[in-house]
Design a protein around this motif. Structure first.
Motif, mmCIF file in Angstrom:
data_model
loop_
_atom_site.group_PDB
_atom_site.id
_atom_site.type_symbol
_atom_site.label_atom_id
_atom_site.label_comp_id
_atom_site.label_asym_id
_atom_site.label_seq_id
_atom_site.Cartn_x
_atom_site.Cartn_y
_atom_site.Cartn_z
ATOM 1 N N CYS A 293 0.848 -1.198 0.000
ATOM 2 C CA CYS A 293 0.000 0.000 0.000
ATOM 3 C C CYS A 293 0.881 1.245 0.000
ATOM 4 O O CYS A 293 2.099 1.157 0.029
ATOM 5 C CB CYS A 293 -0.918 -0.002 1.229
ATOM 6 N N ARG A 294 0.247 2.415 -0.104
ATOM 7 C CA ARG A 294 0.980 3.675 -0.118
ATOM 8 C C ARG A 294 0.411 4.629 0.931
ATOM 9 O O ARG A 294 -0.804 4.635 1.166
ATOM 10 C CB ARG A 294 0.846 4.356 -1.492
ATOM 11 N N ILE A 295 1.289 5.423 1.520
ATOM 12 C CA ILE A 295 0.839 6.494 2.412
ATOM 13 C C ILE A 295 0.428 7.681 1.549
ATOM 14 O O ILE A 295 1.221 8.160 0.746
ATOM 15 C CB ILE A 295 1.958 6.913 3.389
ATOM 16 N N VAL A 296 -0.820 8.134 1.683
ATOM 17 C CA VAL A 296 -1.284 9.267 0.865
ATOM 18 C C VAL A 296 -1.601 10.490 1.723
ATOM 19 O O VAL A 296 -2.022 11.530 1.204
ATOM 20 C CB VAL A 296 -2.511 8.887 0.002
ATOM 21 N N GLY A 297 -1.421 10.381 3.037
ATOM 22 C CA GLY A 297 -1.645 11.528 3.899
ATOM 23 C C GLY A 297 -1.215 11.221 5.317
ATOM 24 O O GLY A 297 -0.938 10.067 5.659
ATOM 25 N N GLU A 298 -1.105 12.273 6.126
ATOM 26 C CA GLU A 298 -0.785 12.086 7.540
ATOM 27 C C GLU A 298 -1.615 13.059 8.375
ATOM 28 O O GLU A 298 -2.094 14.078 7.853
ATOM 29 C CB GLU A 298 0.711 12.315 7.801
ATOM 30 N N GLN A 299 -1.808 12.738 9.628
ATOM 31 C CA GLN A 299 -2.615 13.577 10.514
ATOM 32 C C GLN A 299 -2.067 13.454 11.931
ATOM 33 O O GLN A 299 -1.952 12.354 12.452
ATOM 34 C CB GLN A 299 -4.083 13.102 10.473
ATOM 35 N N TYR A 300 -1.691 14.595 12.514
ATOM 36 C CA TYR A 300 -1.264 14.579 13.909
ATOM 37 C C TYR A 300 -2.464 14.827 14.811
ATOM 38 O O TYR A 300 -3.279 15.699 14.539
ATOM 39 C CB TYR A 300 -0.215 15.663 14.171
ATOM 40 N N VAL A 301 -2.580 14.048 15.874
ATOM 41 C CA VAL A 301 -3.664 14.237 16.849
ATOM 42 C C VAL A 301 -3.049 14.349 18.234
ATOM 43 O O VAL A 301 -2.246 13.504 18.643
ATOM 44 C CB VAL A 301 -4.672 13.064 16.817
ATOM 45 N N ARG A 302 -3.432 15.402 18.928
ATOM 46 C CA ARG A 302 -2.954 15.568 20.295
ATOM 47 C C ARG A 302 -3.795 14.675 21.216
ATOM 48 O O ARG A 302 -5.025 14.645 21.098
ATOM 49 C CB ARG A 302 -3.115 17.032 20.706
ATOM 50 N N ILE A 303 -3.139 13.949 22.092
ATOM 51 C CA ILE A 303 -3.854 13.080 23.031
ATOM 52 C C ILE A 303 -4.312 13.934 24.214
ATOM 53 O O ILE A 303 -3.489 14.391 25.016
ATOM 54 C CB ILE A 303 -2.960 11.913 23.518
ATOM 55 N N GLU A 304 -5.611 14.181 24.275
ATOM 56 C CA GLU A 304 -6.162 14.998 25.362
ATOM 57 C C GLU A 304 -7.285 14.235 26.042
ATOM 58 O O GLU A 304 -8.348 14.021 25.469
ATOM 59 C CB GLU A 304 -6.697 16.321 24.807
ATOM 60 N N HIS A 305 -7.006 13.825 27.282
ATOM 61 C CA HIS A 305 -7.999 13.055 28.036
ATOM 62 C C HIS A 305 -8.873 13.988 28.882
ATOM 63 O O HIS A 305 -8.367 14.924 29.490
ATOM 64 C CB HIS A 305 -7.307 12.071 28.989
ATOM 65 N N HIS A 306 -10.164 13.649 28.916
ATOM 66 C CA HIS A 306 -11.103 14.371 29.776
ATOM 67 C C HIS A 306 -11.811 13.348 30.670
ATOM 68 O O HIS A 306 -11.870 12.162 30.335
ATOM 69 C CB HIS A 306 -12.154 15.100 28.936
#
Lengths: 297, 297
Positions: free
Chosen positions: B82-95
């Motif tokens: 497969c190929r990587i076609v995008g990336e996304q950073y997500v901040r881990i924020e717990h509530h």
């Protein structure tokens, strides 16, 4: 408080609980020694105990084969100004554990850390009627099976927690991937002078300019020093700067090695030797250690 | 089986459950699109679904700020071609999440993944009477609080699972370390031609000889290509060989970049371009992305 340890016992702070994989690393690393272990729930507590002199050594994981180096542990070692004085590789081998006399058809509930449950997916798929019950850790799951005392429960964990909590290994080696391993380090306040110190762990940051890492590696290349590990990590709150965690083969007793590291240090924003210690070459994990030892990328 | 999706919906395979951090990454990455998500319990299921054409895209984590790259995901992407076609950073924020109307003093039990419980240690220390109950994941913990329907339970999880399971955020931002983040990738069967493709992910192995990595980096250095990520991993069952996961800034539309990569490939035992895609520069995680973007070690 009564002194329960013998005078010559070495105090060792260990991450996790009795029966954990860290506990296994500690027992393998100090196999020939009398030790008095103290267990801590958090990485920082272990390193703090070493730093405060509460324990002489600390044992904690620094690298997993599936997810790489554990940044927090590197950070703690250099924040508390401790040194790595040893390393120990432990193969992650999960077994199905239950009270003696339990049979597979007695089991209704299986306790483990969610990761333990996930790592035994194929085995568990063959028993769709079992209720999977997440718990804090593999070792605490084994302890719980012993404590509850029923033949309707099992735990997924390692061989030393079976021994510790008097459980039988009902089905051995139930994890899908049999080559997971974790690298543990033994930390202390000071480097220990020994003939066998042949591995050096460094943390450094380089100035932000193209090819900065290329030039760092050049120092090792021209000195003929083999690197066994290299990882880059962003620095919190300092854009455009990276930490590098590097392991190289060498001894601080070798003047050539010291000269190379001195020259390299002069070209880094930050440079620290976290330790010089013997590479793990003993124990029962030959296949794995070979993967990591004296390997020069 | 009835077709419940609209014709123009894009099918996306997502690791984890509705409300998970992977789900959040998917929703942020496809914010402008109509998507029809399918959730999978295991990394391999996601990549397999992409490979088999069951879904057009897959979303799964590839790197944590605390533990580094997730080797298994790199392995799966190249094993299933497969190929990587995008990336996304997500901040881990717990509530702390609970049913509307719940107050802090109603709470007796707190559900979360053991790691979620560990990451909120300082907050939980102030409530020693709460029973901490490990569960499969943060999102499933939120779902359980909704399903059980009592005011004596709370879950530790993210904002989107609160919304999804109609829970209120009783206490926001309860995690100790507020700068944990996870990097997710969007995978597909083929590279997608786009003007904004400015990041390239490579997997390569080098011949075992001193300085081999040094020479690899030389290609990027002399071509003026910035590296944003570099990690070495041992190869299972092949002692003395290493995989390298490398991210560099560049586009496969640039003939100079293609020439450099071609020359480099000729000097590797194994060389594969996992993808060319736009670096994540949108969303709400500016501080973190700055740490990782266009940074040249």
């Amino acid at each position: 408080m009564p002194n329960t340890g013998r005078d010559y016992d070495i105090t060792v702070g260990c991450f996790g609980n009795p029966g954990s994989y860290s506990d296994q690393a500690m027992k393998e690393s100090f196999a020939e020694k009398h030790i008095k272990p103290i267990y801590y729930d958090h990485f920082e507590d272990v390193v703090q105990a070493v730093s405060a002199g509460v324990v002489r050594y600390g044992v904690l994981p620094i690298e997993n084969s599936s997810t790489g180096g554990i940044t927090e542990v590197y950070d703690l070692i250099h924040r508390y100004d401790c040194r790595i004085v040893g390393e120990q590789y432990v193969r992650i081998e999960h077994h199905l554990l239950a009270l003696p006399g339990t049979t597979l058809k007695d089991i209704r509930t299986v306790y483990s850390h969610p990761q333990g449950l996930a790592q035994c997916r194929d085995f568990l798929k063959a028993h769709p009627d079992w209720q999977l019950q997440p718990y804090f850790s593999t070792s605490q799951s084994a302890e719980r099976v012993q404590r509850e005392g029923g033949h309707d429960a099992a735990a997924i964990g390692n061989a030393i927690s079976a021994e510790l909590y008097h459980l039988q290994v009902l089905v051995p080696h139930i994890n899908d991937n049999t080559t997971n391993f974790t690298r543990f380090v033994i930390v202390a306040l000071h480097t220990e002078k020994r003939d066998g110190n042949n591995k050096i762990t460094l943390v450094l940051t380089v100035r932000h300019r193209p090819g900065a890492l290329y030039h760092v590696l050049g120092y090792f290349f021209y000195a003929g020093m083999n690197m066994t590990h290299l990882e880059s990590r962003p620095i919190k709150g300092r854009p455009f700067e990276y930490f590098f965690h590097i392991d190289v083969i060498g001894s601080l007793d070798d003047p050539g090695v010291v000269k190379t590291l001195d020259e390299l240090a002069g070209n880094c924003n930050y440079f620290k030797i976290l330790g010089n210690y013997p590479a793990d070459t003993g124990g029962t994990t030959d296949e794995i250690r070979t993967d990591r030892r004296n390997v020069g990328p």
